[in-house]
Motif scaffolding. Structure first.
Motif, PDB file in Angstrom:
ATOM      1  N   UNK A 158       0.912  -1.272   0.142  1.00 28.38           N
ATOM      2  CA  UNK A 158      -0.095  -0.124   0.040  1.00 28.38           C
ATOM      3  C   UNK A 158       0.688   1.211  -0.166  1.00 28.38           C
ATOM      4  N   UNK A 159       1.950   1.504   0.941  1.00 27.20           N
ATOM      5  CA  UNK A 159       2.755   2.719   0.834  1.00 27.20           C
ATOM      6  C   UNK A 159       3.284   2.958  -0.669  1.00 27.20           C
ATOM      7  N   UNK A 160       3.816   1.857  -1.321  1.00 26.72           N
ATOM      8  CA  UNK A 160       4.309   1.958  -2.768  1.00 26.72           C
ATOM      9  C   UNK A 160       3.389   2.238  -3.542  1.00 26.72           C
ATOM     10  N   UNK A 161       2.187   1.690  -3.348  1.00 30.51           N
ATOM     11  CA  UNK A 161       1.003   2.248  -4.378  1.00 30.51           C
ATOM     12  C   UNK A 161       0.682   3.695  -4.337  1.00 30.51           C
ATOM     13  N   UNK A 162       0.662   3.909  -2.996  1.00 27.85           N
ATOM     14  CA  UNK A 162       0.234   5.583  -2.860  1.00 27.85           C
ATOM     15  C   UNK A 162       1.557   6.385  -3.372  1.00 27.85           C
ATOM     16  N   UNK A 163       2.826   5.989  -3.222  1.00 24.77           N
ATOM     17  CA  UNK A 163       3.819   6.734  -3.636  1.00 24.77           C
ATOM     18  C   UNK A 163       3.881   6.837  -4.906  1.00 24.77           C
ATOM     19  N   UNK A 164       3.618   5.860  -5.756  1.00 25.39           N
ATOM     20  CA  UNK A 164       3.493   5.781  -7.123  1.00 25.39           C
ATOM     21  C   UNK A 164       2.426   6.491  -7.789  1.00 25.39           C
ATOM     22  N   UNK A 165       1.241   6.398  -7.416  1.00 23.81           N
ATOM     23  CA  UNK A 165       0.179   7.129  -7.589  1.00 23.81           C
ATOM     24  C   UNK A 165       0.316   8.629  -7.437  1.00 23.81           C
TER      25      UNK A 165
END
Length: 415
Positions: free
Chosen positions: A391-398
């Motif tokens: 989830x943290x990586x998804x938020x960063x990439x988005x």
């Protein structure tokens, strides 16, 4: 008390396994002894000799299990009875945990007959002293799955006829590579969780460091063990700066280096200075050397990318890990420009181990953004976000993709 039990668990397990020669049953017996301590010690107090207390309870439970098994199979009863000292058939057991065979247990957990997916949970259970539930939470797996993997691993040890001894010669060399790989896998899962709502699982990374310290203490002449420990320390030193107040991911270029752990950094560099002069370089030592170059730069802009690229050149020739080549492409891009890095990524995209990995897409997005290809970069960030389960990586990439999204065109006013 939790730290004490975690420290004593492998010693007690080693003592019981050495006595009975049955790792599969001994591990169950020790887990029951640990459970008895967790439930009894808060009420009755920690005994004067905690290791002897745990060993006594585990030996008694082991004796009960063997007797039950003997009742079912006469042949095994005769074999077990011959191997059991008389005190275990009546009076108090004389087994103690004074002899620390933790390293033997660690090597046993990494026996080549055990599948890699089972080596990690078995190591955490037998050497780390974690319960099945704790391991399941740490690895973000169902408890039943972890239990099955541990059970299968113990069965494989029993079926393989593995002896409770420290492997020697070439066998130890081969097994040591597996041990280090398992410890590094545990550390990496703690440093950057492969899935879930948090970027880091600090307790898992700390457990890997604890076990690697133990391995280094037992095998101080092995430079790769020292290199692995140095790599973990130098990497773990960044943990406080890697996330923001709400748990958001902060990339290396934007981290506040004042928050890096100076003690861990100094210890890692000192270890590296001890092992590198032995002139037996290996992948872990080289990766630690790269981490040290990052640590010695006061600011990201001060990073000696030429030295890092040179180290990666040696590492790529030594390691078949495609992730090493991906990291090397990033270093090349930092020294020679994004076009040079993108050219290397084209070749990596053909590697089946990297194809479909979110890190490849994320690196491509970053380099495309640096080169000014905004729309392809945005698409690559979104593709990377779909591929990761963190989830943290998804938020960063988005967030990176959103930053590159052009503002909506305003409609012309009606005439």
């Amino acid at each position: 008390m939790e730290d004490l039990l975690r420290e004593l668990a492998p010693r007690v397990l080693a003592a019981v396994t050495r006595r009975f020669g049955r790792f599969d049953l001994a591990e169950d017996a020790v887990q029951e002894a640990l459970l008895a301590a967790v439930t009894g010690w808060p009420k009755d107090g920690v005994p004067p000799n905690p290791a002897a207390w745990l060993t006594t309870v585990a030996v008694r439970r082991m004796t009960d299990m063997l007797r039950s098994e003997q009742a079912r199979r006469r042949r095994e009863q005769l074999d077990a009875t011959r191997s059991l000292p008389g005190d275990l058939l009546g009076g108090e057991p004389t087994t103690t945990a004074d002899q620390d065979d933790t390293l033997v247990i660690l090597f046993l957990c990494c026996h080549p007959e055990i599948q890699p997916a089972s080596q990690v949970p078995l190591t955490l259970r037998a050497v780390g002293g974690l319960t099945t539930a704790e391991i399941a939470r740490a690895l973000l797996l169902p408890e039943a799955t972890v239990g099955q993997r541990i059970s299968r691993a113990k069965q494989r040890i029993s079926q393989s006829g593995a002896r409770f001894r420290m492997p020697a010669g070439e066998e130890r060399r081969q097994r040591l590579d597996v041990v280090m790989q398992v410890l590094y896998l545990i550390f990496n899962e703690g440093y950057t969780a492969s899935s879930g709502t948090t970027l880091q699982r600090v307790e898992l990374a700390a457990e890997a460091i604890r076990l690697t310290r133990m391995l280094h203490e037992k095998l101080p002449s092995e430079p790769e063990v020292g290199g692995l420990l140095a790599l973990m320390l130098l990497t773990h030193a960044r943990r406080h700066a890697r996330t923001g107040p709400t748990g958001e991911l902060i990339p290396l270029a934007e981290q506040d280096r004042a928050r890096w752990d100076r003690e861990l950094t100094a210890e890692g560099i000192h270890l590296l200075e001890e092992v590198l002069p032995k002139r037996r370089p290996g992948p872990y030592q080289l990766q630690a050397a790269i981490a040290a170059v990052h640590a010695e730069a006061e600011r990201f802009e001060d990073t000696d990318w030429a030295q890092i690229v040179a180290l990666y050149d040696v590492l790529v020739r030594m390691s078949a890990d495609p992730m090493v080549r991906l990291n090397s492409a990033v270093a090349v891009a930092m020294q020679h420009g994004p076009a040079a890095g993108l050219a290397l990524l084209d070749g990596l995209a053909k590697d089946p181990k990297l194809a479909g990995h979110h890190r490849l897409a994320a690196v491509r997005a970053h380099l495309l953004e640096q080169s000014g290809a905004i729309e392809p970069a945005r698409e690559a960030y979104l593709a990377a976000a779909k591929l990761t389960t963190s989830s943290p990586e998804q938020r960063y990439l988005h967030a990176r993709a959103t930053r590159l999204t052009p503002p909506a065109a305003h409609e012309e006013p009606a005439s």
